[in-house]
Design a protein around this motif. Structure first.
Motif, PDB file in Angstrom:
ATOM      1  N   ASP A 151       0.824  -1.221   0.000  1.00 15.93           N
ATOM      2  CA  ASP A 151       0.000   0.000   0.000  1.00 15.93           C
ATOM      3  C   ASP A 151       0.855   1.267   0.000  1.00 15.93           C
ATOM      4  O   ASP A 151       0.403   2.323  -0.437  1.00 15.93           O
ATOM      5  N   ASN A 152       2.076   1.166   0.539  1.00 18.59           N
ATOM      6  CA  ASN A 152       2.944   2.342   0.676  1.00 18.59           C
ATOM      7  C   ASN A 152       4.074   2.377  -0.343  1.00 18.59           C
ATOM      8  O   ASN A 152       4.906   3.279  -0.307  1.00 18.59           O
ATOM      9  N   PHE A 153       4.107   1.403  -1.222  1.00 17.75           N
ATOM     10  CA  PHE A 153       5.202   1.330  -2.186  1.00 17.75           C
ATOM     11  C   PHE A 153       5.237   2.532  -3.112  1.00 17.75           C
ATOM     12  O   PHE A 153       6.308   2.977  -3.533  1.00 17.75           O
ATOM     13  N   ASP A 154       4.077   3.116  -3.394  1.00 19.00           N
ATOM     14  CA  ASP A 154       4.031   4.249  -4.315  1.00 19.00           C
ATOM     15  C   ASP A 154       4.772   5.478  -3.792  1.00 19.00           C
ATOM     16  O   ASP A 154       5.165   6.341  -4.571  1.00 19.00           O
ATOM     17  N   ILE A 155       5.004   5.558  -2.488  1.00 16.43           N
ATOM     18  CA  ILE A 155       5.727   6.723  -1.961  1.00 16.43           C
ATOM     19  C   ILE A 155       7.232   6.633  -2.215  1.00 16.43           C
ATOM     20  O   ILE A 155       7.920   7.633  -2.131  1.00 16.43           O
ATOM     21  N   ILE A 156       7.745   5.428  -2.507  1.00 17.23           N
ATOM     22  CA  ILE A 156       9.195   5.290  -2.734  1.00 17.23           C
ATOM     23  C   ILE A 156       9.531   4.916  -4.172  1.00 17.23           C
ATOM     24  O   ILE A 156      10.703   4.826  -4.521  1.00 17.23           O
ATOM     25  N   ILE A 157       8.528   4.712  -4.996  1.00 13.21           N
ATOM     26  CA  ILE A 157       8.756   4.208  -6.355  1.00 13.21           C
ATOM     27  C   ILE A 157       9.692   5.103  -7.165  1.00 13.21           C
ATOM     28  O   ILE A 157      10.474   4.620  -7.978  1.00 13.21           O
ATOM     29  N   ASN A 158       9.670   6.394  -6.929  1.00  8.85           N
ATOM     30  CA  ASN A 158      10.487   7.326  -7.717  1.00  8.85           C
ATOM     31  C   ASN A 158      11.809   7.692  -7.053  1.00  8.85           C
ATOM     32  O   ASN A 158      12.543   8.528  -7.580  1.00  8.85           O
ATOM     33  N   CYS A 159      12.110   7.096  -5.905  1.00 12.18           N
ATOM     34  CA  CYS A 159      13.368   7.399  -5.221  1.00 12.18           C
ATOM     35  C   CYS A 159      14.545   6.847  -6.021  1.00 12.18           C
ATOM     36  O   CYS A 159      14.467   5.754  -6.584  1.00 12.18           O
TER      37      CYS A 159
END
Length: 165
Positions: free
Chosen positions: A29-37
């Motif tokens: 559920d929280n993967f989208d917050i780090i996908i662009n790191c």
């Protein structure tokens, strides 16, 4: 063009491994917050703010928890078990914020938060030198052992409700 050195290759490999391991630990559920790191350091910083909040938010949480610790009082009719659980949650919050209290300070705060009907028990425990080194959990055991004596004393005074009124 410069070729990467062995150290450069080792750093890139370690970064890739760390990136993969951190990514695997993030809830879907929280993967989208780090996908662009772009780096593990960036992932770490983003996750830290996401889960812990900003420094200001952390400071406010710490102040609230310290106030809970300093103002801890037993609630009327509250069982020693529930009182211990409530106080233990405060201690856990403080330790999560890296605010460490000595056994002595923690024990005294818990004892001071007990109601008036625990006065005799508090005096006995505070007079014992082991209060300085007694673990929080052993203090709870001592309070459990004293509970029946305290309840007998309260019954002679009309019960716990008579003390609250």
């Amino acid at each position: 063009m410069n070729r990467p050195t062995k150290d450069d290759l080792d750093k890139m490999e370690n970064d890739a491994i760390a990136f993969y391991e951190i990514s695997c630990c993030v809830a879907p559920d929280n993967f989208d917050i780090i996908i662009n790191c772009k780096s593990t350091n960036e992932i770490w910083d983003v996750l830290k703010i996401f889960y812990q909040g900003s420094e200001e938010a952390q400071d406010k949480k710490l102040i609230i928890t310290l106030n809970e610790f300093n103002n801890f009082k037993a609630l009327p009719g509250q069982s020693p078990k529930y009182r211990f659980k409530r106080f233990n949650l405060i201690i856990i919050k403080l330790s999560n914020d890296v605010t460490v209290r000595s056994n002595h300070e923690t024990n005294l705060q818990l004892l001071n938060g007990l109601g008036r009907h625990w006065t005799k028990t508090k005096m006995i425990l505070q007079g014992d030198r082991k209060i300085h080194t007694l673990s929080f959990f052993k203090l709870y055991g001592e309070l459990q052992a004293q509970e029946s004596t305290m309840l007998k004393d309260c019954a002679g005074l009309g019960g716990l409700l008579a003390l609250i009124a």
